[in-house]
Design a protein around this motif. Structure first.
Motif, PDB file in Angstrom:
ATOM      1  N   THR A  69       0.834  -1.204   0.000  1.00 26.15           N
ATOM      2  CA  THR A  69       0.000   0.000   0.000  1.00 26.15           C
ATOM      3  C   THR A  69       0.869   1.255   0.000  1.00 26.15           C
ATOM      4  OG1 THR A  69      -1.801  -1.135   1.144  1.00 26.15           O
ATOM      5  CG2 THR A  69      -1.792   1.255   1.257  1.00 26.15           C
ATOM      6  N   LYS A  70       1.897   1.286   0.853  1.00 18.81           N
ATOM      7  CA  LYS A  70       2.802   2.452   0.906  1.00 18.81           C
ATOM      8  C   LYS A  70       3.529   2.643  -0.416  1.00 18.81           C
ATOM      9  CE  LYS A  70       3.778   2.327   5.851  1.00 18.81           C
ATOM     10  NZ  LYS A  70       3.057   3.136   6.564  1.00 18.81           N
ATOM     11  N   LYS A  71       3.963   1.533  -1.015  1.00 18.94           N
ATOM     12  CA  LYS A  71       4.648   1.609  -2.317  1.00 18.94           C
ATOM     13  C   LYS A  71       3.712   2.194  -3.375  1.00 18.94           C
ATOM     14  CE  LYS A  71       6.855  -1.198  -5.808  1.00 18.94           C
ATOM     15  NZ  LYS A  71       6.811  -2.479  -6.476  1.00 18.94           N
ATOM     16  N   PHE A  72       2.460   1.740  -3.386  1.00 21.08           N
ATOM     17  CA  PHE A  72       1.470   2.237  -4.343  1.00 21.08           C
ATOM     18  C   PHE A  72       1.217   3.732  -4.120  1.00 21.08           C
ATOM     19  CE2 PHE A  72      -3.178   2.424  -5.635  1.00 21.08           C
ATOM     20  CZ  PHE A  72      -2.915   2.450  -6.996  1.00 21.08           C
ATOM     21  N   GLU A  73       1.124   4.153  -2.853  1.00 22.40           N
ATOM     22  CA  GLU A  73       0.912   5.576  -2.549  1.00 22.40           C
ATOM     23  C   GLU A  73       2.081   6.422  -3.053  1.00 22.40           C
ATOM     24  OE1 GLU A  73      -1.860   5.315   1.458  1.00 22.40           O
ATOM     25  OE2 GLU A  73       0.319   5.244   1.659  1.00 22.40           O
ATOM     26  N   ARG A  74       3.310   5.925  -2.874  1.00 23.52           N
ATOM     27  CA  ARG A  74       4.481   6.660  -3.387  1.00 23.52           C
ATOM     28  C   ARG A  74       4.442   6.777  -4.906  1.00 23.52           C
ATOM     29  NH1 ARG A  74       7.201   3.620   0.539  1.00 23.52           N
ATOM     30  NH2 ARG A  74       7.914   2.142  -1.044  1.00 23.52           N
ATOM     31  N   GLU A  75       4.069   5.684  -5.570  1.00 23.51           N
ATOM     32  CA  GLU A  75       3.977   5.703  -7.036  1.00 23.51           C
ATOM     33  C   GLU A  75       2.919   6.705  -7.498  1.00 23.51           C
ATOM     34  OE1 GLU A  75       3.145   1.663  -8.095  1.00 23.51           O
ATOM     35  OE2 GLU A  75       5.179   0.986  -7.656  1.00 23.51           O
ATOM     36  N   LEU A  76       1.797   6.754  -6.801  1.00 28.52           N
ATOM     37  CA  LEU A  76       0.741   7.699  -7.165  1.00 28.52           C
ATOM     38  C   LEU A  76       1.217   9.141  -6.993  1.00 28.52           C
ATOM     39  CD1 LEU A  76      -2.469   6.054  -5.646  1.00 28.52           C
ATOM     40  CD2 LEU A  76      -1.761   6.108  -8.038  1.00 28.52           C
ATOM     41  N   GLU A  77       1.911   9.424  -5.894  1.00 29.50           N
ATOM     42  CA  GLU A  77       2.419  10.777  -5.653  1.00 29.50           C
ATOM     43  C   GLU A  77       3.413  11.189  -6.731  1.00 29.50           C
ATOM     44  OE1 GLU A  77       3.879  10.832  -1.633  1.00 29.50           O
ATOM     45  OE2 GLU A  77       1.863  10.562  -0.818  1.00 29.50           O
ATOM     46  N   GLU A  78       4.245  10.248  -7.196  1.00 32.07           N
ATOM     47  CA  GLU A  78       5.197  10.547  -8.264  1.00 32.07           C
ATOM     48  C   GLU A  78       4.483  10.878  -9.578  1.00 32.07           C
ATOM     49  OE1 GLU A  78       7.718   7.099  -8.398  1.00 32.07           O
ATOM     50  OE2 GLU A  78       8.622   7.561  -6.439  1.00 32.07           O
ATOM     51  N   LYS A  79       3.293  10.308  -9.771  1.00 29.50           N
ATOM     52  CA  LYS A  79       2.515  10.562 -10.991  1.00 29.50           C
ATOM     53  C   LYS A  79       1.675  11.833 -10.886  1.00 29.50           C
ATOM     54  CE  LYS A  79       2.013   5.693 -12.159  1.00 29.50           C
ATOM     55  NZ  LYS A  79       1.087   4.568 -12.254  1.00 29.50           N
ATOM     56  N   GLY A  80       1.728  12.521  -9.751  1.00 26.95           N
ATOM     57  CA  GLY A  80       0.951  13.748  -9.576  1.00 26.95           C
ATOM     58  C   GLY A  80      -0.466  13.515  -9.103  1.00 26.95           C
ATOM     59  N   PHE A  81      -0.721  12.368  -8.555  1.00 20.16           N
ATOM     60  CA  PHE A  81      -2.035  12.023  -8.017  1.00 20.16           C
ATOM     61  C   PHE A  81      -2.231  12.796  -6.720  1.00 20.16           C
ATOM     62  CE2 PHE A  81      -4.974   9.338  -5.634  1.00 20.16           C
ATOM     63  CZ  PHE A  81      -5.813   8.828  -6.598  1.00 20.16           C
ATOM     64  N   SER A  82      -3.311  13.566  -6.633  1.00 10.69           N
ATOM     65  CA  SER A  82      -3.560  14.306  -5.383  1.00 10.69           C
ATOM     66  C   SER A  82      -4.648  13.574  -4.600  1.00 10.69           C
ATOM     67  CB  SER A  82      -3.959  15.750  -5.668  1.00 10.69           C
ATOM     68  OG  SER A  82      -5.142  15.794  -6.407  1.00 10.69           O
ATOM     69  N   ARG A  83      -4.288  13.099  -3.432  1.00  9.90           N
ATOM     70  CA  ARG A  83      -5.220  12.307  -2.636  1.00  9.90           C
ATOM     71  C   ARG A  83      -6.199  13.222  -1.916  1.00  9.90           C
ATOM     72  NH1 ARG A  83      -2.096   8.294   1.096  1.00  9.90           N
ATOM     73  NH2 ARG A  83      -0.343   9.697   1.030  1.00  9.90           N
ATOM     74  N   ASN A  84      -7.454  13.152  -2.329  1.00 13.00           N
ATOM     75  CA  ASN A  84      -8.496  13.892  -1.627  1.00 13.00           C
ATOM     76  C   ASN A  84      -9.000  13.101  -0.435  1.00 13.00           C
ATOM     77  OD1 ASN A  84      -9.070  14.573  -4.805  1.00 13.00           O
ATOM     78  ND2 ASN A  84      -9.033  16.345  -3.446  1.00 13.00           N
ATOM     79  N   HIS A  85      -8.922  11.787  -0.568  1.00 13.64           N
ATOM     80  CA  HIS A  85      -9.374  10.938   0.528  1.00 13.64           C
ATOM     81  C   HIS A  85      -8.696   9.579   0.404  1.00 13.64           C
ATOM     82  CE1 HIS A  85     -12.324  10.310   3.774  1.00 13.64           C
ATOM     83  NE2 HIS A  85     -12.166   9.037   3.454  1.00 13.64           N
ATOM     84  N   THR A  86      -8.207   9.076   1.521  1.00 10.86           N
ATOM     85  CA  THR A  86      -7.647   7.722   1.580  1.00 10.86           C
ATOM     86  C   THR A  86      -8.327   7.010   2.729  1.00 10.86           C
ATOM     87  OG1 THR A  86      -5.501   8.501   0.790  1.00 10.86           O
ATOM     88  CG2 THR A  86      -5.541   6.345   1.829  1.00 10.86           C
ATOM     89  N   PHE A  87      -8.882   5.838   2.436  1.00 12.14           N
ATOM     90  CA  PHE A  87      -9.533   5.063   3.488  1.00 12.14           C
ATOM     91  C   PHE A  87      -8.834   3.722   3.611  1.00 12.14           C
ATOM     92  CE2 PHE A  87     -12.534   2.298   5.550  1.00 12.14           C
ATOM     93  CZ  PHE A  87     -12.948   3.104   6.594  1.00 12.14           C
ATOM     94  N   TYR A  88      -8.317   3.462   4.810  1.00 13.54           N
ATOM     95  CA  TYR A  88      -7.641   2.205   5.102  1.00 13.54           C
ATOM     96  C   TYR A  88      -8.641   1.289   5.801  1.00 13.54           C
ATOM     97  CZ  TYR A  88      -3.514   5.094   4.305  1.00 13.54           C
ATOM     98  OH  TYR A  88      -2.592   5.941   3.765  1.00 13.54           O
ATOM     99  N   GLY A  89      -9.304   0.449   5.034  1.00 12.70           N
ATOM    100  CA  GLY A  89     -10.244  -0.500   5.618  1.00 12.70           C
ATOM    101  C   GLY A  89      -9.535  -1.786   5.967  1.00 12.70           C
ATOM    102  N   ARG A  90     -10.239  -2.677   6.611  1.00 14.30           N
ATOM    103  CA  ARG A  90      -9.644  -3.970   6.955  1.00 14.30           C
ATOM    104  C   ARG A  90      -9.516  -4.806   5.679  1.00 14.30           C
ATOM    105  NH1 ARG A  90     -13.302  -6.966  10.507  1.00 14.30           N
ATOM    106  NH2 ARG A  90     -13.794  -8.195   8.693  1.00 14.30           N
ATOM    107  N   GLY A  91      -8.298  -4.930   5.195  1.00 17.68           N
ATOM    108  CA  GLY A  91      -8.052  -5.735   4.004  1.00 17.68           C
ATOM    109  C   GLY A  91      -8.231  -5.004   2.688  1.00 17.68           C
ATOM    110  N   LYS A  92      -8.557  -3.724   2.741  1.00 13.38           N
ATOM    111  CA  LYS A  92      -8.724  -2.942   1.514  1.00 13.38           C
ATOM    112  C   LYS A  92      -8.293  -1.506   1.762  1.00 13.38           C
ATOM    113  CE  LYS A  92     -12.763  -5.668   0.429  1.00 13.38           C
ATOM    114  NZ  LYS A  92     -13.045  -6.239   1.721  1.00 13.38           N
TER     115      LYS A  92
END
Length: 196
Positions: A69-92
């Motif tokens: 999940t952290k790796k994916f978030e870093r990749e998104l930030e490198e692509k210019g993805f602006s996170r308006n909302h992130t929800f860490y559910g159980r298993g998702k």
């Protein structure tokens, strides 16, 4: 952006997660029985693999899921993805960029495939308060938000419990509030994606 169909569960990973530790323990038991009927070798082969298996089942999958999940978030930030909302559910994990109309997903049972999809692919999104029972028995033990993506229903829990709570309980109301917030953000992302 991922055009491939969403897979919540990778069957090979699931089977490996559950079965490989059992197979290793069985092999170690066989080796200890045939080659070390008495002595330290048998003790090591009978104690260490089961202990490692329990550790893997207790923490290994969770650590792997969080790392992916952290790796994916870093990749998104490198692509210019602006996170308006992130929800860490159980298993998702659900990550939403409502300005670009994109939604990212990582699933516990498929941690090696992270998905970034156009929000217009989400057909429907809603809150399920889990309400059941009548009168004084009315209550809920699970609140979640659900959406249908590529014909697949995905449920993300915002509150779960092994006991039922009244619908006016703070636990239930907080779970509903979280679910409402995510659904509204997903709806914004869907509108933005449809306009583009």
């Amino acid at each position: 952006m991922s055009e491939k169909k969403i897979k919540k569960i990778n069957i090979l990973y699931l089977l490996g997660y559950l079965i490989i530790p059992i197979v290793i323990c069985a092999i170690c038991m066989g080796i200890s029985y045939f080659y070390f009927p008495k002595g330290n070798g048998a003790v090591i082969l009978l104690l260490i693999p089961p202990a490692l298996s329990v550790l893997w089942w207790s923490f290994g999958g969770t650590v792997l899921f969080k790392q992916k999940t952290k790796k994916f978030e870093r990749e998104l930030e490198e692509k210019g993805f602006s996170r308006n909302h992130t929800f860490y559910g159980r298993g998702k994990t659900v990550i939403i960029d409502s300005q670009k109309g994109q939604v990212g997903f990582v699933f516990f049972w498929n941690p090696f495939d992270a998905y970034l999809v156009d929000a217009s692919r989400i057909e429907k999104c809603w809150v399920d308060d889990g309400k059941c029972g009548v009168g004084f028995m009315e209550g809920s033990s699970r609140v979640s938000f659900l959406f249908i993506l590529d014909g697949i229903k995905i449920r993300v829990d915002t509150f779960t419990s092994n006991q039922r709570f009244r619908m006016d309980s703070n636990y239930i109301l907080t779970g509903i509030s979280k679910a409402d917030m995510v659904v509204k953000t997903i709806e914004e992302a869907r509108k933005k994606a449809k306009r583009q």
